[in-house]
Design a protein around this motif. Structure first.
Motif, PDB file in Angstrom:
ATOM      1  N   GLY A   1       0.826  -1.214   0.000  1.00 48.66           N
ATOM      2  CA  GLY A   1       0.000   0.000   0.000  1.00 48.66           C
ATOM      3  C   GLY A   1       0.857   1.260   0.000  1.00 48.66           C
TER       4      GLY A   1
ATOM      5  N   SER B   1      -0.259   5.501  -1.350  1.00 55.23           N
ATOM      6  CA  SER B   1      -1.201   6.457  -0.754  1.00 55.23           C
ATOM      7  C   SER B   1      -0.908   6.621   0.730  1.00 55.23           C
ATOM      8  CB  SER B   1      -2.622   5.909  -0.962  1.00 55.23           C
ATOM      9  OG  SER B   1      -3.569   6.633  -0.215  1.00 55.23           O
TER      10      SER B   1
ATOM     11  N   GLY C   1       1.558   4.704   3.778  1.00 52.33           N
ATOM     12  CA  GLY C   1       2.552   3.935   3.033  1.00 52.33           C
ATOM     13  C   GLY C   1       3.424   4.844   2.180  1.00 52.33           C
TER      14      GLY C   1
ATOM     15  N   ARG D   1      -1.353  -2.304  -5.735  1.00 58.46           N
ATOM     16  CA  ARG D   1      -2.319  -2.918  -6.653  1.00 58.46           C
ATOM     17  C   ARG D   1      -2.347  -2.188  -7.994  1.00 58.46           C
ATOM     18  NH1 ARG D   1      -8.104  -1.152  -3.866  1.00 58.46           N
ATOM     19  NH2 ARG D   1      -7.476   0.953  -3.265  1.00 58.46           N
TER      20      ARG D   1
ATOM     21  N   LYS E   1      -0.323   4.081 -10.901  1.00 61.85           N
ATOM     22  CA  LYS E   1      -0.537   5.103  -9.875  1.00 61.85           C
ATOM     23  C   LYS E   1       0.753   5.309  -9.080  1.00 61.85           C
ATOM     24  CE  LYS E   1      -3.166   6.150  -5.691  1.00 61.85           C
ATOM     25  NZ  LYS E   1      -4.147   5.706  -4.684  1.00 61.85           N
TER      26      LYS E   1
ATOM     27  N   ASN F   1       1.182  -2.589   5.435  1.00 62.40           N
ATOM     28  CA  ASN F   1       0.506  -1.321   5.708  1.00 62.40           C
ATOM     29  C   ASN F   1      -0.834  -1.167   4.986  1.00 62.40           C
ATOM     30  OD1 ASN F   1       0.304   1.836   5.869  1.00 62.40           O
ATOM     31  ND2 ASN F   1       0.501   1.363   3.683  1.00 62.40           N
ATOM     32  N   ALA F   2      -0.988  -1.819   3.843  1.00 61.05           N
ATOM     33  CA  ALA F   2      -2.200  -1.605   3.029  1.00 61.05           C
ATOM     34  C   ALA F   2      -3.453  -1.994   3.810  1.00 61.05           C
ATOM     35  CB  ALA F   2      -2.131  -2.428   1.746  1.00 61.05           C
TER      36      ALA F   2
ATOM     37  N   VAL G   1      -8.297  -8.335   2.562  1.00 61.47           N
ATOM     38  CA  VAL G   1      -7.169  -7.459   2.215  1.00 61.47           C
ATOM     39  C   VAL G   1      -6.306  -7.169   3.447  1.00 61.47           C
ATOM     40  CG1 VAL G   1      -6.554  -5.111   1.467  1.00 61.47           C
ATOM     41  CG2 VAL G   1      -8.352  -6.389   0.264  1.00 61.47           C
TER      42      VAL G   1
ATOM     43  N   VAL H   1       0.838  -2.836  10.474  1.00 64.07           N
ATOM     44  CA  VAL H   1       0.240  -1.622  11.034  1.00 64.07           C
ATOM     45  C   VAL H   1      -1.052  -1.985  11.766  1.00 64.07           C
ATOM     46  CG1 VAL H   1      -0.755   0.647  10.507  1.00 64.07           C
ATOM     47  CG2 VAL H   1       1.246  -0.167   9.243  1.00 64.07           C
TER      48      VAL H   1
ATOM     49  N   SER I   1      -4.061  -0.677  14.934  1.00 63.81           N
ATOM     50  CA  SER I   1      -5.088   0.352  15.024  1.00 63.81           C
ATOM     51  C   SER I   1      -5.399   0.658  16.476  1.00 63.81           C
ATOM     52  CB  SER I   1      -6.354  -0.126  14.323  1.00 63.81           C
ATOM     53  OG  SER I   1      -7.445   0.626  14.761  1.00 63.81           O
TER      54      SER I   1
ATOM     55  N   TYR J   1     -13.916  -3.698   9.665  1.00 65.22           N
ATOM     56  CA  TYR J   1     -12.592  -3.057   9.618  1.00 65.22           C
ATOM     57  C   TYR J   1     -11.876  -3.215  10.956  1.00 65.22           C
ATOM     58  CZ  TYR J   1      -9.020   0.595   9.699  1.00 65.22           C
ATOM     59  OH  TYR J   1      -7.835   1.277   9.845  1.00 65.22           O
TER      60      TYR J   1
ATOM     61  N   PRO K   1       0.039   4.494  14.177  1.00 68.87           N
ATOM     62  CA  PRO K   1       0.731   5.702  13.719  1.00 68.87           C
ATOM     63  C   PRO K   1       0.208   6.993  14.332  1.00 68.87           C
ATOM     64  CG  PRO K   1      -0.830   4.948  12.049  1.00 68.87           C
ATOM     65  CD  PRO K   1      -0.850   3.927  13.149  1.00 68.87           C
TER      66      PRO K   1
ATOM     67  N   ALA L   1      -5.763  11.917   9.939  1.00 66.16           N
ATOM     68  CA  ALA L   1      -7.171  12.089   9.594  1.00 66.16           C
ATOM     69  C   ALA L   1      -7.418  12.476   8.152  1.00 66.16           C
ATOM     70  CB  ALA L   1      -7.794  13.106  10.535  1.00 66.16           C
TER      71      ALA L   1
ATOM     72  N   THR M   1      -5.925  10.981   5.298  1.00 67.27           N
ATOM     73  CA  THR M   1      -5.596  10.021   4.230  1.00 67.27           C
ATOM     74  C   THR M   1      -6.856   9.559   3.512  1.00 67.27           C
ATOM     75  OG1 THR M   1      -5.807   7.968   5.503  1.00 67.27           O
ATOM     76  CG2 THR M   1      -3.661   9.070   5.589  1.00 67.27           C
ATOM     77  N   ALA M   2      -6.619   8.875   2.398  1.00 67.87           N
ATOM     78  CA  ALA M   2      -7.727   8.374   1.574  1.00 67.87           C
ATOM     79  C   ALA M   2      -8.512   7.272   2.280  1.00 67.87           C
ATOM     80  CB  ALA M   2      -7.180   7.861   0.243  1.00 67.87           C
TER      81      ALA M   2
ATOM     82  N   PHE N   1     -10.296   7.454   4.665  1.00 63.33           N
ATOM     83  CA  PHE N   1     -11.614   7.958   5.032  1.00 63.33           C
ATOM     84  C   PHE N   1     -12.427   8.395   3.809  1.00 63.33           C
ATOM     85  CE2 PHE N   1      -8.666   8.575   8.546  1.00 63.33           C
ATOM     86  CZ  PHE N   1      -9.299   7.787   9.496  1.00 63.33           C
TER      87      PHE N   1
HETATM   88  P1  NDP Z   1      -5.009   4.861   2.484  1.00 62.38           P
HETATM   89  O1  NDP Z   1      -6.363   4.485   2.017  1.00 62.38           O
HETATM   90  O2  NDP Z   1      -4.473   6.205   2.136  1.00 62.38           O
HETATM   91  O3  NDP Z   1      -3.945   3.770   2.039  1.00 62.38           O
HETATM   92  C1  NDP Z   1      -4.247   2.411   1.980  1.00 62.38           C
HETATM   93  C2  NDP Z   1      -3.345   1.735   0.963  1.00 62.38           C
HETATM   94  O4  NDP Z   1      -3.744   0.364   0.829  1.00 62.38           O
HETATM   95  C3  NDP Z   1      -3.449   2.362  -0.426  1.00 62.38           C
HETATM   96  O5  NDP Z   1      -2.156   2.506  -0.967  1.00 62.38           O
HETATM   97  C4  NDP Z   1      -4.244   1.340  -1.214  1.00 62.38           C
HETATM   98  O6  NDP Z   1      -3.921   1.298  -2.590  1.00 62.38           O
HETATM   99  C5  NDP Z   1      -3.809   0.050  -0.551  1.00 62.38           C
HETATM  100  N1  NDP Z   1      -4.766  -1.023  -0.831  1.00 62.38           N
HETATM  101  C6  NDP Z   1      -6.110  -1.011  -0.619  1.00 62.38           C
HETATM  102  N2  NDP Z   1      -6.652  -2.151  -1.080  1.00 62.38           N
HETATM  103  C7  NDP Z   1      -5.649  -2.899  -1.592  1.00 62.38           C
HETATM  104  C8  NDP Z   1      -5.589  -4.164  -2.229  1.00 62.38           C
HETATM  105  N3  NDP Z   1      -6.695  -4.875  -2.466  1.00 62.38           N
HETATM  106  N4  NDP Z   1      -4.388  -4.634  -2.625  1.00 62.38           N
HETATM  107  C9  NDP Z   1      -3.279  -3.908  -2.440  1.00 62.38           C
HETATM  108  N5  NDP Z   1      -3.274  -2.693  -1.855  1.00 62.38           N
HETATM  109  C10 NDP Z   1      -4.451  -2.196  -1.439  1.00 62.38           C
HETATM  110  O7  NDP Z   1      -5.061   4.691   4.073  1.00 62.38           O
HETATM  111  P2  NDP Z   1      -3.972   4.995   5.225  1.00 62.38           P
HETATM  112  O8  NDP Z   1      -2.687   5.399   4.633  1.00 62.38           O
HETATM  113  O9  NDP Z   1      -4.621   5.863   6.221  1.00 62.38           O
HETATM  114  O10 NDP Z   1      -3.843   3.552   5.898  1.00 62.38           O
HETATM  115  C11 NDP Z   1      -2.629   2.854   5.967  1.00 62.38           C
HETATM  116  C12 NDP Z   1      -2.624   1.954   7.195  1.00 62.38           C
HETATM  117  O11 NDP Z   1      -2.741   2.724   8.375  1.00 62.38           O
HETATM  118  C13 NDP Z   1      -3.767   0.949   7.246  1.00 62.38           C
HETATM  119  O12 NDP Z   1      -3.262  -0.285   7.724  1.00 62.38           O
HETATM  120  C14 NDP Z   1      -4.731   1.544   8.249  1.00 62.38           C
HETATM  121  O13 NDP Z   1      -5.525   0.561   8.868  1.00 62.38           O
HETATM  122  C15 NDP Z   1      -3.740   2.157   9.208  1.00 62.38           C
HETATM  123  N6  NDP Z   1      -4.253   3.187  10.074  1.00 62.38           N
HETATM  124  C16 NDP Z   1      -4.623   4.410   9.590  1.00 62.38           C
HETATM  125  C17 NDP Z   1      -5.062   5.383  10.454  1.00 62.38           C
HETATM  126  C18 NDP Z   1      -5.466   6.720   9.964  1.00 62.38           C
HETATM  127  O14 NDP Z   1      -5.800   7.543  10.818  1.00 62.38           O
HETATM  128  N7  NDP Z   1      -5.446   7.015   8.682  1.00 62.38           N
HETATM  129  C19 NDP Z   1      -5.126   5.139  11.891  1.00 62.38           C
HETATM  130  C20 NDP Z   1      -4.717   3.819  12.284  1.00 62.38           C
HETATM  131  C21 NDP Z   1      -4.289   2.912  11.406  1.00 62.38           C
HETATM  132  P3  NDP Z   1      -4.318   2.514  -3.603  1.00 62.38           P
HETATM  133  O15 NDP Z   1      -3.236   3.544  -3.430  1.00 62.38           O
HETATM  134  O16 NDP Z   1      -4.288   1.843  -4.944  1.00 62.38           O
HETATM  135  O17 NDP Z   1      -5.671   3.025  -3.181  1.00 62.38           O
END
Ligand code: NDP
Length: 333
Positions: free
Chosen positions: A9, A12, A15, A35, A39, A89-90, A113, A140, A142, A189, A220, A224, A226-227, A229
């Motif tokens: 991941g 985005s 990651g 994936r 991108k 991380n994804a 996933v 990663v 939560s 989730y 982490p 708030a 990132t994508a 949400f």
């Molecule tokens: P994002 O949605 O920004 O990133 C998630 C990443 O996972 C993206 O790069 C996405 O790919 C990838 N992904 C999703 N589905 C698949 C798949 N089927 N195969 C491969 N890759 C996939 O979210 P965050 O950066 O916020 O989340 C990253 C981690 O942090 C996660 O584990 C989340 O649970 C954790 N987390 C986040 C928090 C937050 O506040 N944001 C808090 C606590 C934990 P693509 O770029 O193509 O969309």
């Protein structure tokens, strides 16, 4: 030679910020396991990553055959070098779905996933990673798995794995939830993230001594913007960062969160295995509102500490059962 770190991941959010942090250190080659390779190419160009600092490889975590294919390709690529660390991380977050989405193998999407795909990936790479000098595997986690947080304990729905009845019933379509109860996207989730943290505990317990691999999980902070949400409504995306910043104090900017995740594989202070890392105190960023989203700069930065895990995460009998069922369901060894 540079150390090789795999980040799933990487295209985005957290990651991407982690790849940036590792690439900036200069002595890492980051395998961006994504994936959508196109991108990722655009993201790498945007970040201005030096070509020698990264390698893009396709990994679709919603398909166990893609996970196997990726592991094979990665091992071929790294045939003459070590694979030093793996960062799982994804994740997908689908709180608004009223009916489940399914992976290629029939798992509910978030379970498949976030947990199953990574579970198999770790299993396939462990024998290679253990040959590295300072091998580390990070998944990663939560806030859901903390005992000491507002986000983890009070916000409905709560994570609850029950007795893993859903996994026992086969864990695949039409069974969506780990506890076998009716589908709830937000809960699915949280449940999947609890499995992530339990997996780290089991990896540590089963394999740390024999492999020397450092297994850790980390929270982490709340990033708030990132994508993750993306399915939430705009009012939520405006209020939530403010809530996290001023009410819970858990807000963290993307860059700093990326530094935190990078530290788990790069920092000698994060060498201890079986730990759930979190960061205390204020984030470096002081939130300011821009276009309805909090962005920021300045501030002091948080202190790393070994966080307590919730009783559900620490329940070893359930963790062992989770391990057996996940092994069967993914065909991991
Ligand atoms: P994002 O949605 O920004 O990133 C998630 C990443 O996972 C993206 O790069 C996405 O790919 C990838 N992904 C999703 N589905 C698949 C798949 N089927 N195969 C491969 N890759 C996939 O979210 P965050 O950066 O916020 O989340 C990253 C981690 O942090 C996660 O584990 C989340 O649970 C954790 N987390 C986040 C928090 C937050 O506040 N944001 C808090 C606590 C934990 P693509 O770029 O193509 O969309």
């Amino acid at each position: 030679t540079k150390k090789l770190v795999v980040v799933t991941g990487a295209s985005s959010g957290l990651g991407k910020a982690c790849v940036k942090a590792l690439a900036n250190k200069g002595d890492y080659l980051v395998v961006c396991a994504v994936r959508d390779p196109e991108k990722m190419k655009t993201v790498a160009d945007e970040l201005g990553l030096p070509p020698s600092s990264y390698k893009i490889m396709e990994l679709e975590l919603a398909s166990l055959s893609s996970v196997r294919q990726f592991a094979k390709q990665l091992k071929a690529f790294a045939a003459n070098r070590s694979i030093d660390s793996l960062i799982c991380n994804a994740a997908v977050y689908q709180p608004a779905k009223l009916v489940p989405n399914w992976t290629e193998d029939g798992f509910e999407m978030q379970l498949g996933v976030n947990h199953m795909g990574h579970f198999l990936l770790v299993s396939l790479l462990m024998d290679t990673i253990k040959k590295a000098k300072d091998p580390r595997v990070v998944i990663v986690g939560s806030i859901t798995g903390n005992t000491n947080s507002i986000g983890g304990g009070l916000v409905w729905p709560r994570a609850d794995l029950g007795t893993l009845g859903g996994l026992e019933k086969g864990g695949v379509k039409p069974v969506a939830m780990i506890d076998g109860k009716p589908f709830n996207g937000a809960k699915a989730y949280k449940d999947s993230k609890v499995l992530n943290m339990m997996t780290v505990n089991e990896l540590h317990r089963r394999y740390h001594k024999s492999t020397g691999i450092t297994f850790t999980s980390m929270y982490p902070g709340c990033i708030a913007e990132t994508a993750l949400f993306r399915e939430k409504r705009q009012w939520f995306r405006t209020i939530f960062p403010l809530f996290m910043r001023y009410v819970t104090g858990g807000y963290v900017g993307e860059d700093e969160a990326g530094e935190r995740l990078a530290a788990t594989v790069a920092d000698p202070a994060c060498k201890k295995s079986g730990v759930y890392w979190s960061w205390n105190g204020n984030a470096k960023q002081v939130g300011v509102l821009k276009d309805g989203i909090v962005v920021g700069a300045g501030g002091a930065g948080g202190e790393m500490f070994e966080n307590e895990q919730s009783d559900m995460v620490k329940d070893q009998a359930r963790a062992e059962k989770m391990w057996e069922l996940s092994t069967q369901l993914t065909g991991a060894k």
